[in-house]
Design an enzyme around this catalytic site. Structure first.
Site, PDB file in Angstrom:
ATOM      1  N   PHE A 221       0.827  -1.093  -0.033  1.00 20.42           N
ATOM      2  CA  PHE A 221      -0.166  -0.019  -0.007  1.00 20.42           C
ATOM      3  C   PHE A 221       0.983   1.463   0.096  1.00 20.42           C
ATOM      4  CE2 PHE A 221      -2.250  -3.139   2.155  1.00 20.42           C
ATOM      5  CZ  PHE A 221      -3.539  -3.303   1.695  1.00 20.42           C
ATOM      6  N   CYS A 329      -5.331   3.029  10.135  1.00 20.45           N
ATOM      7  CA  CYS A 329      -5.704   4.264  10.269  1.00 20.45           C
ATOM      8  C   CYS A 329      -7.063   4.536  10.560  1.00 20.45           C
ATOM      9  CB  CYS A 329      -5.257   5.305   9.128  1.00 20.45           C
ATOM     10  SG  CYS A 329      -5.881   4.915   7.589  1.00 20.45           S
TER      11      CYS A 329
END
Ligand code: SAH
Length: 386
Positions: A221, A329
């Site tokens: 990512f 997150c």
């Protein structure tokens, strides 16, 4: 009509949560603005504080001050000055970082990020829309930026009934801004990039991983390859994987900017990529930094399955002594639950793994006590013992 809070809202106010929902408010004015707050059934009509109020939004009240003292617009400028002074005191080794982190800087729903000589703003409070001009003037006075861009987009503005637009508020803002982070350079597109252009909250975690990197490294990512760049300083080879070809194009530009030639880029689904790696223990350093899988509470079950799958596969790929920096997150995923998921993944991978550090957002993204939403980033550094 004045703003009158129900007992449930009083509890929230006392705990210093800066948002009060419409369902906890007994009466609201018809228009947006800054208003005093009162408690229901308080004969003395004591003012509890002042808030940015929007009767159309579910978050109808965003706290600006506590106690009876009248709120002055000047207080917002004091908050801007304090936010800038705090960032100055951090002596950040980068020219790109967060200058204003909304509620944690006493400026509800306002984000200001600095990218070199330019500022990018996001704002999501209808009641504070009319004071933005004043705040911008202060930012210009104090920082003398070459330009300020408004990224006034996204769901938060929709929920406030605010228009969606992206425009230059001051000076001019180029499509590519060259910035530095520690001893690395990278380019940001403030118009199109995610968030305000970059993931500034991971700055210190990237630097930490850069120091610990070795051998063959994987940036999963990767977006614009920021973790990969830091890993490339010490690793012999870096592989960046992202599902977005556009993000990887930018990552390649960033590699050239830093004169590296040992980073390769793969446009692939990270889950598929991990499953496709045939041999175990093939990486010595891994960054795993997926997007928020749990945007809402009800996504949690699926989110944990996804986090576990990724972490399990990443742990299997890790060489003995190898480092895994694994992030989430999602605000809805608590630190404790994230650690439990990692423990589960390690057990399934049949690896002994130690924790080298538990980190969060860089301190230019401070968290406010009583406002759990302001603490969302978890980044755990792990090392395989066997
Ligand atoms: N680590 C980056 C930020 C990552 S943001 C930094 O420090 O700057 C998340 C990234 O995940 C985005 O670039 C997005 O394109 C990518 N992404 C989302 N879902 C994906 C998937 N299933 N497989 C691969 N990449 C994915």
């Amino acid at each position: 009509m004045p703003v009158i809070l129900s007992p449930r809202a009083l509890h929230r106010l006392e705990s210093r949560h800066p948002w009060i929902y419409k369902s906890d408010i007994a009466s609201l004015p018809d228009e947006v603005g800054i208003f005093p707050l009162y408690a229901a059934k308080d004969r003395n009509q004591n003012v509890l504080g002042y808030a940015a109020v929007n009767p159309k939004s579910e978050i109808s009240v965003r706290m600006l001050s506590y106690g009876p003292e009248a709120f002055q617009l000047e207080n917002l400028l004091d908050a801007v000055d304090a936010a800038l002074a705090y960032r100055e005191s951090l002596a950040i080794e980068a020219d790109s970082y967060r200058l204003i982190h909304a509620e944690a800087d006493n400026l509800p729903a306002l984000i200001v990020d600095r990218y070199s000589d330019y500022l990018v703003m996001q704002s999501g409070s209808a009641a504070l829309e009319s004071v933005l001009e004043m705040i911008i003037t202060r930012l210009v006075e104090k920082l003398k930026p070459k330009g300020i861009l408004a990224r006034f987009e996204g769901q938060n503005r929709k929920l406030e009934g605010l228009s969606q637009h992206k425009n230059v508020l001051y000076g001019s803002v180029p499509e590519q801004i060259e910035c530095y982070e520690a001893d690395l350079s990278y380019v940001v597109n403030p118009y199109e990039g995610q968030k305000t252009g970059s993931f500034l909250d991971q700055r210190l975690n990237r630097e930490r991983l850069g120091r610990l990197s070795w051998g063959r490294a994987l940036d999963l990512f990767s977006y614009h390859g920021a973790f990969g760049l830091h890993m490339a300083k010490k690793a012999g080879e870096v592989v960046c994987v992202d599902g977005s070809a556009r993000a990887l194009e930018q990552a390649q530009i960033n590699m050239s900017l830093n004169h590296f030639d040992h980073i390769s880029y793969h446009c692939d689904n990270a889950f598929d990529y991990l499953r496709s790696i045939s041999h175990e223990r093939c990486f010595d350093t891994i960054s795993l930094d997926p997007p928020a899988f749990a945007k809402r509470q009800k996504d949690l079950d699926n989110a944990f399955s996804a986090y576990k799958e990724l972490n399990l596969q990443a742990m299997k790929c890790l060489q003995t002594g190898g480092i895994l920096a694994t992030s989430s997150c999602s605000f809805h995923v608590s630190f404790d639950d994230f650690m439990l998921m990692l423990q589960d993944a390690a057990a399934d991978a049949q690896r002994s793994i130690r924790v080298l550090g538990r980190y969060g957002q860089a301190p230019d993204h401070p968290e406010k006590l009583g406002f759990p939403e302001s603490s969302y980033l978890k980044c755990v550094f792990l090392q395989a013992l066997d």
